[in-house]
Design a protein around this motif. Structure first.
Motif, PDB file in Angstrom:
ATOM      1  N   ILE A  29      16.222   4.742 -92.133  1.00 31.75           N
ATOM      2  CA  ILE A  29      15.946   4.998 -90.717  1.00 31.75           C
ATOM      3  C   ILE A  29      17.194   4.742 -89.873  1.00 31.75           C
ATOM      4  N   GLN A  30      17.888   3.660 -90.159  1.00 26.35           N
ATOM      5  CA  GLN A  30      19.085   3.317 -89.389  1.00 26.35           C
ATOM      6  C   GLN A  30      20.197   4.346 -89.576  1.00 26.35           C
ATOM      7  N   LEU A  31      20.325   4.847 -90.805  1.00 25.37           N
ATOM      8  CA  LEU A  31      21.393   5.807 -91.084  1.00 25.37           C
ATOM      9  C   LEU A  31      20.973   7.239 -90.796  1.00 25.37           C
ATOM     10  N   ASP A  32      19.688   7.408 -90.480  1.00 21.32           N
ATOM     11  CA  ASP A  32      19.157   8.737 -90.171  1.00 21.32           C
ATOM     12  C   ASP A  32      19.385   9.712 -91.327  1.00 21.32           C
ATOM     13  N   ARG A  76      13.525  -2.801 -97.201  1.00 18.54           N
ATOM     14  CA  ARG A  76      14.958  -2.751 -96.895  1.00 18.54           C
ATOM     15  C   ARG A  76      15.491  -1.334 -97.034  1.00 18.54           C
ATOM     16  N   GLU A  87      14.185   0.806 -94.096  1.00 15.77           N
ATOM     17  CA  GLU A  87      14.911   0.473 -92.866  1.00 15.77           C
ATOM     18  C   GLU A  87      16.323   1.055 -92.886  1.00 15.77           C
ATOM     19  N   LYS A  88      16.969   0.981 -94.034  1.00 13.15           N
ATOM     20  CA  LYS A  88      18.329   1.497 -94.152  1.00 13.15           C
ATOM     21  C   LYS A  88      18.366   2.995 -93.888  1.00 13.15           C
TER      22      LYS A  88
END
Length: 376
Positions: free
Chosen positions: A349-352, A343, A346-347
């Motif tokens: 990666i999503q927020l860069d 988690r 992934e977080k």
């Protein structure tokens, strides 16, 4: 030093002291924690510069031991720091002299220390720590007498003296390079793991709990202290606490920092990793911003693949074998921990939230590998 020796020698000339208003040079602050068996080694490196040398201090201390009323004489002359300045030397030389007589017992140590207390030497925590370091190689023979003696002189129970010694020896400002005294105290103290953790927290070894990015940049202890604490085991709160400091320090380092400090930080990370000390997941946002490859590789090519029981191709990490992650209390807890790590990845990666391409690439590759091999 010749004048000091002449005035304060074995036949101290008190008339000359009073008539001339002679007082010793003030103390170099270094001598507050000076260990007198290192005299020859350190004397050359400490230029007088208006301060008393180690040799001057020894002469002054022996004069005080023989003629305690010198303390009052010098205080009346305006040397109000004489007790604080001379205590360390007086206590150490008193005990060294006692040890040389061969009559070193709890009773004789207590008698000597009580006499020093009677002339207003407080026997500070630091001074007691200095004495333990002075006798560090003989503690198996004289340690009990020292602890009992200080317990009597300070009117403290033995357990409190031991805890006081532990706290003093773990003071980061000591830069402890040898572990004998610390090991001796830990072996005697009740519930040592709890006491050690309390001492570490007292000194705020892990800084910036609310804002880890404000952590210190280099390790607070020498490597021998970190290595010694592994005695408690990889999952010990003490070791996990120190691992948190090690990881936080690594997130602040850059390759242009002091080479010796970088080497120490890298070496102890390797050793704690090899001992299977878990990574603190709460620090993951800092890992994502780390500028050095060392920590990133350790995380994605070592710790996480091992936690997920997977392999990273072309793994070239440390000189030792990847350690096995200890079996957690249940497979359910293992899966829960894996899910929490995924988690967090992934977080990010999503927020860069990345500072360098290496972390981005490793995070994406690891997440892809897990999505294939570890479907939840």
């Amino acid at each position: 030093m010749q004048l000091v020796s002449q005035i304060l020698g074995s036949n101290a000339d008190f008339r000359l002291i009073v008539e001339t208003g002679f007082t010793p040079f003030p103390l170099n602050p270094t001598f507050r924690t000076y260990i007198f068996d290192n005299l020859a080694e350190r004397e050359d490196g400490l230029l007088p510069n208006g301060y008393a040398t180690a040799s001057d201090l020894k002469i002054m201390a022996r004069a005080i031991i023989s003629h305690p009323h010198l303390l009052d004489v010098w205080k009346r002359m305006g040397y109000h720091e004489i007790i604080a300045d001379s205590e360390n030397a007086v206590v150490q030389l008193t005990l060294l002299d006692l040890c040389s007589t061969g009559v070193f017992s709890s009773q004789t140590v207590a008698e000597k220390l009580c006499k020093l207390r009677s002339i207003r030497f407080p026997l500070t925590d630091t001074v007691i720590g200095n004495v333990l370091l002075l006798f560090r190689q003989r503690l198996s023979d004289v340690g009990k007498s020292l602890i009992d003696g200080f317990s009597t002189a300070r009117n403290m129970c033995k357990a409190d003296v031991l805890e006081m010694c532990l706290i003093d020896l773990l003071d980061p400002s000591r830069h402890l390079e040898q572990i004998d005294a610390l090991d001796y105290i830990i072996s005697l103290i009740d519930d040592p793991e709890k006491r050690v953790l309390s001492a570490l927290e007292k000194y705020n070894i892990v800084e910036g709990e609310n804002d880890p990015s404000r952590s210190h940049r280099f390790l607070k202890y020498s490597l021998v202290v970190y290595r010694h604490m592994l005695r408690f085991g990889a999952k010990s709160p003490v070791v996990e606490y120190l691992m948190r400091e090690i990881l936080m320090v690594h997130t602040q380092l850059v390759d242009t920092d002091d080479a010796d400090k970088l080497r120490d930080a890298d070496n102890i990370l390797d050793e704690y990793y090899a001992a299977d000390v878990p990574f603190d997941r709460s620090l993951f946002p800092l890992f994502a911003k780390c500028l050095r490859a060392k920590l990133i590789d350790c995380l994605f090519e070592g710790y996480l693949p091992n936690l997920f029981e997977s392999e990273v191709q072309n793994q070239q990490f440390m000189i030792f074998q990847t350690p096995e992650v200890d079996v957690l209390t249940s497979s359910t807890q293992t899966k829960k921990l894996q899910q929490l790590w995924l988690r967090d990845i992934e977080k990010c990666i999503q927020l860069d939230e990345f500072m360098n391409d290496r972390f981005r690439r490793q995070a994406i590759d690891f997440l892809a590998l897990c999505s294939i091999n570890m479907p939840f």
